[in-house]
Design a protein around this motif. Structure first.
Motif, PDB file in Angstrom:
ATOM      1  N   LEU A 278       0.832  -1.211   0.000  1.00  0.00           N
ATOM      2  CA  LEU A 278       0.000   0.000   0.000  1.00  0.00           C
ATOM      3  C   LEU A 278       0.863   1.256   0.000  1.00  0.00           C
ATOM      4  CD1 LEU A 278      -3.013  -0.394   2.476  1.00  0.00           C
ATOM      5  CD2 LEU A 278      -3.117  -0.023  -0.002  1.00  0.00           C
ATOM      6  N   ALA A 279       1.856   1.286   0.871  1.00  0.00           N
ATOM      7  CA  ALA A 279       2.715   2.468   0.963  1.00  0.00           C
ATOM      8  C   ALA A 279       3.523   2.652  -0.323  1.00  0.00           C
ATOM      9  CB  ALA A 279       3.651   2.343   2.170  1.00  0.00           C
ATOM     10  N   LEU A 280       3.986   1.552  -0.893  1.00  0.00           N
ATOM     11  CA  LEU A 280       4.723   1.615  -2.158  1.00  0.00           C
ATOM     12  C   LEU A 280       3.812   2.133  -3.276  1.00  0.00           C
ATOM     13  CD1 LEU A 280       7.456   1.062  -3.380  1.00  0.00           C
ATOM     14  CD2 LEU A 280       6.854  -1.359  -3.590  1.00  0.00           C
ATOM     15  N   ALA A 281       2.560   1.698  -3.252  1.00  0.00           N
ATOM     16  CA  ALA A 281       1.585   2.203  -4.223  1.00  0.00           C
ATOM     17  C   ALA A 281       1.361   3.702  -4.024  1.00  0.00           C
ATOM     18  CB  ALA A 281       0.264   1.448  -4.090  1.00  0.00           C
ATOM     19  N   GLY A 282       1.433   4.152  -2.772  1.00  0.00           N
ATOM     20  CA  GLY A 282       1.294   5.575  -2.495  1.00  0.00           C
ATOM     21  C   GLY A 282       2.405   6.387  -3.149  1.00  0.00           C
ATOM     22  N   ILE A 283       3.639   5.862  -3.101  1.00  0.00           N
ATOM     23  CA  ILE A 283       4.761   6.535  -3.762  1.00  0.00           C
ATOM     24  C   ILE A 283       4.527   6.557  -5.273  1.00  0.00           C
ATOM     25  CG2 ILE A 283       7.277   6.661  -4.041  1.00  0.00           C
ATOM     26  CD1 ILE A 283       7.549   4.754  -1.649  1.00  0.00           C
ATOM     27  N   CYS A 284       4.159   5.397  -5.817  1.00  0.00           N
ATOM     28  CA  CYS A 284       3.927   5.296  -7.259  1.00  0.00           C
ATOM     29  C   CYS A 284       2.787   6.205  -7.706  1.00  0.00           C
ATOM     30  CB  CYS A 284       3.601   3.851  -7.639  1.00  0.00           C
ATOM     31  SG  CYS A 284       4.987   2.723  -7.518  1.00  0.00           S
ATOM     32  N   GLN A 285       1.772   6.342  -6.859  1.00  0.00           N
ATOM     33  CA  GLN A 285       0.645   7.202  -7.225  1.00  0.00           C
ATOM     34  C   GLN A 285       1.085   8.662  -7.322  1.00  0.00           C
ATOM     35  OE1 GLN A 285      -3.305   6.124  -6.525  1.00  0.00           O
ATOM     36  NE2 GLN A 285      -3.772   7.926  -5.333  1.00  0.00           N
ATOM     37  N   SER A 286       1.882   9.101  -6.370  1.00  0.00           N
ATOM     38  CA  SER A 286       2.403  10.468  -6.442  1.00  0.00           C
ATOM     39  C   SER A 286       3.212  10.661  -7.716  1.00  0.00           C
ATOM     40  CB  SER A 286       3.271  10.770  -5.218  1.00  0.00           C
ATOM     41  OG  SER A 286       2.481  10.833  -4.054  1.00  0.00           O
TER      42      SER A 286
END
Length: 208
Positions: free
Chosen positions: A10-18
């Motif tokens: 989830l947190a990695l997806a948060g970075i990718c989303q930004s």
């Protein structure tokens, strides 16, 4: 101790989303405002009850990031996928430099407190808050180096409002990178835990 791959993903997806939002802004001059708001709100939530809470308690709020993560793990070496990977890895490098600087961390905490106070008078998605978040990125994060070179449509990148949104999105990426480290994320997972990350991302996406 076993890693919690749900939280890490989830947190990695948060970075990718930004990173994906930066791409959209730099190339098109706009992005999904709902997803941008989710990312920006994460900057203000420094004591969340859970990883999912950082993203509004709904995995669908990082769907773009999950899709980007899967593309990144599939190792596209050219085009938008390679650019997304570059932004994501650069954000991780900056987060490590931030974590190693007590003065930068202290200043970041003070500036985020100021953001909280500004929210009493301005909307999160207002030009005022975009400018304030961009200033935090420029003053606190960017000097840690190396600078992230954002590429895109020159006419978009010369627009001051779009510049502010890009920097605000990068600041949100730093927030997710901090979270990623806090829940047990590490760059070795990107080399040796790709299959687990991919399966977890696919699983979360299936529930969105």
């Amino acid at each position: 101790m076993a890693k919690n791959y749900y939280d890490i993903t989830l947190a990695l997806a948060g970075i990718c989303q930004s990173a994906a939002l930066v791409q959209q802004l730099a190339n098109k001059g706009g992005c999904d405002d709902t997803l941008l708001e989710v990312s920006l709100r994460s900057v203000l939530d420094l004591n969340p009850p859970s990883t999912l809470a950082v993203y509004g308690n709904q995995a669908v709020n990082v769907k773009l990031g999950l899709e980007g993560l899967l593309g990144m793990l599939n190792a596209a070496r050219q085009g938008p996928g390679a650019e997304l990977t570059r932004y994501t890895l650069s954000l991780m490098v900056l987060e490590r430099k931030l974590n190693a600087s007590t003065s930068a961390l202290d200043e970041l905490g003070k500036r985020v407190d100021q953001l909280q106070r500004q929210l009493a008078h301005f909307e999160l998605m207002s030009d005022t808050l975009f400018s304030a978040m961009a200033a935090i990125y420029v003053d606190v994060i960017s000097p840690l180096g190396p600078r992230i070179q954002v590429t895109g449509n020159p006419s978009m990148l010369q627009n001051i409002q779009i510049q502010a949104k890009v920097r605000a999105a990068l600041l949100a990426g730093i927030r997710s990178a901090v979270l990623w480290q806090q829940v047990g994320g590490g760059r070795l997972q990107l080399m040796f835990g790709r299959n687990r990350l991919m399966k977890q991302a696919q699983h979360i996406l299936a529930l969105c």
